[in-house]
Motif scaffolding. Structure first.
Motif, PDB file in Angstrom:
ATOM      1  N   ASP A  91      24.199   0.465  -4.757  1.00  0.00           N
ATOM      2  CA  ASP A  91      24.106   0.020  -6.143  1.00  0.00           C
ATOM      3  C   ASP A  91      22.846   0.591  -6.784  1.00  0.00           C
ATOM      4  O   ASP A  91      21.732   0.309  -6.329  1.00  0.00           O
ATOM      5  CB  ASP A  91      24.068  -1.507  -6.181  1.00  0.00           C
ATOM      6  N   PRO A  92      22.975   1.414  -7.855  1.00  0.00           N
ATOM      7  CA  PRO A  92      21.775   1.964  -8.504  1.00  0.00           C
ATOM      8  C   PRO A  92      20.828   0.887  -9.011  1.00  0.00           C
ATOM      9  O   PRO A  92      19.626   1.120  -9.130  1.00  0.00           O
ATOM     10  CB  PRO A  92      22.348   2.786  -9.669  1.00  0.00           C
ATOM     11  N   GLY A  93      21.370  -0.294  -9.275  1.00  0.00           N
ATOM     12  CA  GLY A  93      20.543  -1.357  -9.820  1.00  0.00           C
ATOM     13  C   GLY A  93      19.529  -1.913  -8.845  1.00  0.00           C
ATOM     14  O   GLY A  93      18.574  -2.588  -9.267  1.00  0.00           O
ATOM     15  N   VAL A  94      19.696  -1.650  -7.539  1.00  0.00           N
ATOM     16  CA  VAL A  94      18.733  -2.164  -6.557  1.00  0.00           C
ATOM     17  C   VAL A  94      17.697  -1.112  -6.178  1.00  0.00           C
ATOM     18  O   VAL A  94      16.839  -1.370  -5.335  1.00  0.00           O
ATOM     19  CB  VAL A  94      19.446  -2.673  -5.288  1.00  0.00           C
ATOM     20  N   VAL A  95      17.779   0.055  -6.805  1.00  0.00           N
ATOM     21  CA  VAL A  95      16.875   1.159  -6.477  1.00  0.00           C
ATOM     22  C   VAL A  95      15.826   1.309  -7.573  1.00  0.00           C
ATOM     23  O   VAL A  95      16.157   1.544  -8.741  1.00  0.00           O
ATOM     24  CB  VAL A  95      17.643   2.485  -6.324  1.00  0.00           C
ATOM     25  N   GLU A  96      14.570   1.175  -7.203  1.00  0.00           N
ATOM     26  CA  GLU A  96      13.456   1.464  -8.119  1.00  0.00           C
ATOM     27  C   GLU A  96      13.003   2.894  -7.848  1.00  0.00           C
ATOM     28  O   GLU A  96      12.484   3.192  -6.773  1.00  0.00           O
ATOM     29  CB  GLU A  96      12.295   0.506  -7.897  1.00  0.00           C
ATOM     30  N   VAL A  97      13.219   3.778  -8.800  1.00  0.00           N
ATOM     31  CA  VAL A  97      12.815   5.170  -8.622  1.00  0.00           C
ATOM     32  C   VAL A  97      11.305   5.268  -8.820  1.00  0.00           C
ATOM     33  O   VAL A  97      10.780   4.960  -9.888  1.00  0.00           O
ATOM     34  CB  VAL A  97      13.552   6.093  -9.609  1.00  0.00           C
ATOM     35  N   LEU A  98      10.608   5.715  -7.760  1.00  0.00           N
ATOM     36  CA  LEU A  98       9.150   5.807  -7.814  1.00  0.00           C
ATOM     37  C   LEU A  98       8.661   7.188  -8.245  1.00  0.00           C
ATOM     38  O   LEU A  98       7.531   7.325  -8.700  1.00  0.00           O
ATOM     39  CB  LEU A  98       8.551   5.480  -6.440  1.00  0.00           C
ATOM     40  N   GLY A  99       9.491   8.198  -8.096  1.00  0.00           N
ATOM     41  CA  GLY A  99       9.098   9.550  -8.479  1.00  0.00           C
ATOM     42  C   GLY A  99       9.916  10.564  -7.717  1.00  0.00           C
ATOM     43  O   GLY A  99      10.892  10.228  -7.042  1.00  0.00           O
ATOM     44  N   ILE A 100       9.511  11.816  -7.822  1.00  0.00           N
ATOM     45  CA  ILE A 100      10.229  12.897  -7.146  1.00  0.00           C
ATOM     46  C   ILE A 100       9.251  13.712  -6.300  1.00  0.00           C
ATOM     47  O   ILE A 100       8.040  13.718  -6.535  1.00  0.00           O
ATOM     48  CB  ILE A 100      10.964  13.818  -8.145  1.00  0.00           C
ATOM     49  N   GLY A 101       9.824  14.387  -5.299  1.00  0.00           N
ATOM     50  CA  GLY A 101       9.039  15.255  -4.444  1.00  0.00           C
ATOM     51  C   GLY A 101       9.154  16.703  -4.880  1.00  0.00           C
ATOM     52  O   GLY A 101       9.706  17.029  -5.931  1.00  0.00           O
ATOM     53  N   ASP A 102       8.637  17.595  -4.044  1.00  0.00           N
ATOM     54  CA  ASP A 102       8.626  19.019  -4.360  1.00  0.00           C
ATOM     55  C   ASP A 102      10.030  19.615  -4.293  1.00  0.00           C
ATOM     56  O   ASP A 102      10.810  19.315  -3.378  1.00  0.00           O
ATOM     57  CB  ASP A 102       7.727  19.759  -3.376  1.00  0.00           C
ATOM     58  N   ALA A 103      10.344  20.458  -5.261  1.00  0.00           N
ATOM     59  CA  ALA A 103      11.640  21.127  -5.288  1.00  0.00           C
ATOM     60  C   ALA A 103      11.795  22.021  -4.064  1.00  0.00           C
ATOM     61  O   ALA A 103      10.850  22.699  -3.648  1.00  0.00           O
ATOM     62  CB  ALA A 103      11.773  21.943  -6.567  1.00  0.00           C
ATOM     63  N   TYR A 104      13.001  22.033  -3.503  1.00  0.00           N
ATOM     64  CA  TYR A 104      13.252  22.735  -2.247  1.00  0.00           C
ATOM     65  C   TYR A 104      14.422  23.697  -2.410  1.00  0.00           C
ATOM     66  O   TYR A 104      15.488  23.319  -2.905  1.00  0.00           O
ATOM     67  CB  TYR A 104      13.557  21.727  -1.137  1.00  0.00           C
ATOM     68  N   GLU A 105      14.230  24.941  -1.969  1.00  0.00           N
ATOM     69  CA  GLU A 105      15.275  25.966  -2.043  1.00  0.00           C
ATOM     70  C   GLU A 105      15.979  26.085  -0.699  1.00  0.00           C
ATOM     71  O   GLU A 105      15.330  26.260   0.341  1.00  0.00           O
ATOM     72  CB  GLU A 105      14.669  27.319  -2.419  1.00  0.00           C
ATOM     73  N   THR A 106      17.294  26.010  -0.716  1.00  0.00           N
ATOM     74  CA  THR A 106      18.060  26.176   0.517  1.00  0.00           C
ATOM     75  C   THR A 106      18.585  27.600   0.608  1.00  0.00           C
ATOM     76  O   THR A 106      18.743  28.301  -0.395  1.00  0.00           O
ATOM     77  CB  THR A 106      19.252  25.211   0.574  1.00  0.00           C
ATOM     78  N   VAL A 107      18.887  28.015   1.823  1.00  0.00           N
ATOM     79  CA  VAL A 107      19.405  29.355   2.039  1.00  0.00           C
ATOM     80  C   VAL A 107      20.781  29.524   1.407  1.00  0.00           C
ATOM     81  O   VAL A 107      21.220  30.644   1.128  1.00  0.00           O
ATOM     82  CB  VAL A 107      19.449  29.669   3.553  1.00  0.00           C
ATOM     83  N   THR A 161       0.825  -1.205   0.000  1.00  0.00           N
ATOM     84  CA  THR A 161       0.000   0.000   0.000  1.00  0.00           C
ATOM     85  C   THR A 161       0.861   1.257   0.000  1.00  0.00           C
ATOM     86  O   THR A 161       0.561   2.231  -0.688  1.00  0.00           O
ATOM     87  CB  THR A 161      -0.935   0.004   1.224  1.00  0.00           C
ATOM     88  N   LEU A 162       1.952   1.240   0.773  1.00  0.00           N
ATOM     89  CA  LEU A 162       2.856   2.382   0.805  1.00  0.00           C
ATOM     90  C   LEU A 162       3.479   2.618  -0.561  1.00  0.00           C
ATOM     91  O   LEU A 162       3.522   3.757  -1.039  1.00  0.00           O
ATOM     92  CB  LEU A 162       3.945   2.159   1.852  1.00  0.00           C
ATOM     93  N   ARG A 163       3.943   1.565  -1.197  1.00  0.00           N
ATOM     94  CA  ARG A 163       4.554   1.718  -2.525  1.00  0.00           C
ATOM     95  C   ARG A 163       3.547   2.305  -3.515  1.00  0.00           C
ATOM     96  O   ARG A 163       3.872   3.202  -4.298  1.00  0.00           O
ATOM     97  CB  ARG A 163       5.074   0.370  -3.017  1.00  0.00           C
ATOM     98  N   THR A 164       2.315   1.820  -3.472  1.00  0.00           N
ATOM     99  CA  THR A 164       1.276   2.336  -4.366  1.00  0.00           C
ATOM    100  C   THR A 164       1.004   3.811  -4.090  1.00  0.00           C
ATOM    101  O   THR A 164       0.865   4.618  -5.015  1.00  0.00           O
ATOM    102  CB  THR A 164      -0.014   1.522  -4.217  1.00  0.00           C
ATOM    103  N   ARG A 165       0.930   4.180  -2.810  1.00  0.00           N
ATOM    104  CA  ARG A 165       0.677   5.577  -2.453  1.00  0.00           C
ATOM    105  C   ARG A 165       1.804   6.476  -2.957  1.00  0.00           C
ATOM    106  O   ARG A 165       1.559   7.568  -3.468  1.00  0.00           O
ATOM    107  CB  ARG A 165       0.516   5.724  -0.945  1.00  0.00           C
ATOM    108  N   LEU A 166       3.036   6.035  -2.813  1.00  0.00           N
ATOM    109  CA  LEU A 166       4.162   6.820  -3.306  1.00  0.00           C
ATOM    110  C   LEU A 166       4.046   7.060  -4.811  1.00  0.00           C
ATOM    111  O   LEU A 166       4.202   8.189  -5.294  1.00  0.00           O
ATOM    112  CB  LEU A 166       5.476   6.108  -2.967  1.00  0.00           C
ATOM    113  N   ILE A 167       3.774   6.009  -5.546  1.00  0.00           N
ATOM    114  CA  ILE A 167       3.666   6.138  -6.997  1.00  0.00           C
ATOM    115  C   ILE A 167       2.535   7.093  -7.371  1.00  0.00           C
ATOM    116  O   ILE A 167       2.670   7.921  -8.278  1.00  0.00           O
ATOM    117  CB  ILE A 167       3.456   4.757  -7.646  1.00  0.00           C
ATOM    118  N   GLU A 168       1.420   7.000  -6.654  1.00  0.00           N
ATOM    119  CA  GLU A 168       0.246   7.813  -6.978  1.00  0.00           C
ATOM    120  C   GLU A 168       0.440   9.292  -6.635  1.00  0.00           C
ATOM    121  O   GLU A 168      -0.109  10.164  -7.317  1.00  0.00           O
ATOM    122  CB  GLU A 168      -0.979   7.275  -6.260  1.00  0.00           C
TER     123      GLU A 168
END
Length: 220
Positions: A106-122, A5-12
């Motif tokens: 290892d990048p091969g073990v990472v499934e990229v599900l998406g990205i979050g909101d862009a964040y500006e640092t000081v 359910t968590l994985r699905t929520r992340l993708i959505e």
């Protein structure tokens, strides 16, 4: 919430990584709690961090690092693997590269599900959070020049707004600066790292609750 359910929520709820743009406007920033600290506009340097979510049978965790005490900036702070983009890189490519360089993930073990909101640092960076899914605990090794420690924090702890606190410090002759914190055991998660997690929580679960003030501080 089950892992499936968590994985699905992340993708959505995440932004598809194909929609990433280096010119995206920041949705959140270090200035959200300190609007008076902003001094004009500046060209932001693109950066990315990887938020690795590990699907442990007992519950999801997030892999985090403590920066080396020998670094010139942000010494010893809790962070995600990440850094500035190289020319021609996307946020996903940079986040995976930095994670490999910093903790040998290892990048091969990472499934990229998406990205979050862009964040500006000081400090003038536009940070893209890249959320990755790992089906089992990875083998990692900290690069001693960059990382002092690699550890995991329970997902449920980070996504519980009761653990989100607003703290501050005040340097002599300067206005008080406010920032988010998520103290976990002996570790003090704060600043942009905590803010990015809080933004991810809001994106996934809706409206943000009123923050908890640190002991002795006024949250107003």
């Amino acid at each position: 919430m089950s892992l499936a359910t968590l994985r699905t929520r992340l993708i959505e709820h995440l932004i598809p990584s194909a929609n990433w743009s280096a010119d995206a406007a920041p949705v959140r920033s270090d200035f959200d709690l300190n609007p008076g600290a902003r001094q004009g506009s500046k060209t932001l340097r693109p950066a990315a961090v990887l938020i690795p979510v590990i699907a442990r049978p007992e519950g999801a965790t997030v892999l985090m690092t403590r920066r080396s005490d020998s670094l010139a900036s942000h010494t010893g702070q809790i962070a995600f693997p990440g850094g500035r983009l190289d020319p021609g890189e996307t946020a996903v490519e940079a986040a995976l590269r930095e994670a490999f360089e910093e903790v040998a993930l290892d990048p091969g073990v990472v499934e990229v599900l998406g990205i979050g909101d862009a964040y500006e640092t000081v400090t003038g960076f536009l940070v893209t959070p890249v959320i990755g899914w790992l089906t089992e605990p990875p083998s990692v090794t900290a690069s001693p020049d960059e990382v002092a420690e690699v550890f995991e924090v329970p997902w449920d702890f980070l996504m519980d707004t009761a653990n989100h606190r607003r703290d501050s410090y005040e340097l002599e002759g300067q206005p008080r600066r406010w920032f988010w914190t998520m103290p976990f055991e002996e570790r003090y998660i704060w600043g942009a790292t905590a803010s990015i997690l809080r933004g991810l929580c809001a994106r996934l679960y809706g409206d943000e609750d009123e923050p908890t003030a640190a002991a002795g501080e006024d949250a107003a």
